[in-house]
Design an enzyme around this catalytic site. Sequence first.
Site, PDB file in Angstrom:
ATOM      1  N   HIS A 297     -19.769  56.430  -9.868  1.00 14.88           N
ATOM      2  CA  HIS A 297     -20.356  56.480  -8.523  1.00 14.88           C
ATOM      3  C   HIS A 297     -21.874  56.370  -8.656  1.00 14.88           C
ATOM      4  O   HIS A 297     -22.470  57.030  -9.509  1.00 14.88           O
ATOM      5  CB  HIS A 297     -19.979  57.798  -7.845  1.00 14.88           C
ATOM      6  CG  HIS A 297     -20.543  57.922  -6.472  1.00 14.88           C
ATOM      7  ND1 HIS A 297     -20.011  57.240  -5.400  1.00 14.88           N
ATOM      8  CD2 HIS A 297     -21.611  58.616  -5.999  1.00 14.88           C
ATOM      9  CE1 HIS A 297     -20.732  57.512  -4.327  1.00 14.88           C
ATOM     10  NE2 HIS A 297     -21.696  58.345  -4.653  1.00 14.88           N
TER      11      HIS A 297
ATOM     12  N   ILE B 235      -9.324  53.381  -0.860  1.00 15.24           N
ATOM     13  CA  ILE B 235      -9.105  54.817  -1.041  1.00 15.24           C
ATOM     14  C   ILE B 235      -7.683  55.014  -1.543  1.00 15.24           C
ATOM     15  O   ILE B 235      -6.750  54.396  -1.038  1.00 15.24           O
ATOM     16  CB  ILE B 235      -9.360  55.550   0.284  1.00 15.24           C
ATOM     17  CG1 ILE B 235     -10.831  55.327   0.627  1.00 15.24           C
ATOM     18  CG2 ILE B 235      -8.988  57.030   0.178  1.00 15.24           C
ATOM     19  CD1 ILE B 235     -11.449  56.330   1.532  1.00 15.24           C
TER      20      ILE B 235
ATOM     21  N   GLU C  38     -10.245  64.249  -2.760  1.00 13.15           N
ATOM     22  CA  GLU C  38     -11.479  64.252  -1.966  1.00 13.15           C
ATOM     23  C   GLU C  38     -12.451  63.234  -2.558  1.00 13.15           C
ATOM     24  O   GLU C  38     -12.695  63.228  -3.769  1.00 13.15           O
ATOM     25  CB  GLU C  38     -12.096  65.654  -1.975  1.00 13.15           C
ATOM     26  CG  GLU C  38     -13.164  65.825  -0.924  1.00 13.15           C
ATOM     27  CD  GLU C  38     -13.871  67.179  -1.012  1.00 13.15           C
ATOM     28  OE1 GLU C  38     -15.009  67.281  -0.523  1.00 13.15           O
ATOM     29  OE2 GLU C  38     -13.296  68.107  -1.608  1.00 13.15           O
TER      30      GLU C  38
END
Length: 203
Positions: A108, A91, A142
Site C-alpha cells: 500500500h 476488494i 478491513e
Amino acid sequence: RRTAVLVSGRGSNMVALIEAAKDPSYPAEIALVLSNRPGAGALDRAAAAGIPTCVVDHKAHPGREAFEDAMQAELEARGIELVCLAGFMRILTPGFIARWEDRLINIHPSLLPSFRGLHTHERALQEGVRLHGCTVHYVVPELDAGPIIAQGAVPVLDDDTPDSLGARVLGVEHRLYPLGLALVAAGHAKRVGNRVHLEGARP
Ligand code: GRF
C-alpha cells in the site's frame, strides 16, 4: 514457495518481484501472474519475463463470489502457496481472505495506518506530513488494516506534487515488496495478533 501475483494495471511492483525471484537463493518463485483486467499492461510484462499468466475477468462473472471461485480454481490448479496483491483493484471477500490466511499480502502506498484507501499521495500533501512511504502488510477483511510486515519512508519536499511524491514512494515500493515477500516466504514474518514478529530474520 510458489507465489502468484494478482494485478490490475501496469505491474511495476510485479516486475520488481519477478526480478528479485530470479536470484536462486530467493525464497519465493513467481509461478503465476493473474489479472482481473484483460488489458492490463502487467500481463505483457509478465509474459515477456516468461511467467505464466491468466485472466479472470470480474465482469465475466455474475458476482464477487463466482469471480473469486474462478480465481481460487486457477490458484489451486497451479499449486500456488502464497499470493501477493500488486495494484489489484478488487476488494476481496472475507471468505477468500480466510482461505489465504497468513499467505496473502499487499503493498500500500502510504505509511499505514495513515492514509488507508485511495489517493494517498494527494492526502499526504494535504495533511502536510514530512514523511510518507509504503507498507507491506498481511491482508485482512478491513481495507489496508492488516498486520504490518515492512515499511519504507521517503521525505516530503516543499515543491512535491502528488506525482513527484508518488514516484519517490514507488521507487521504495520496488525494493520493499521483494523484501516483504522474502520475509513471508522464508517463514520469518509471524503474525502475533495484529502485529508481525520478524523471527530469525536478519535486520
Ligand atoms: C502501487 O502504488 C501500489 O502501492 C498500489 O497500487 C500501485 C500499483 O502499481 N497498491 P504497479 O501496478 O505495481 O505499477
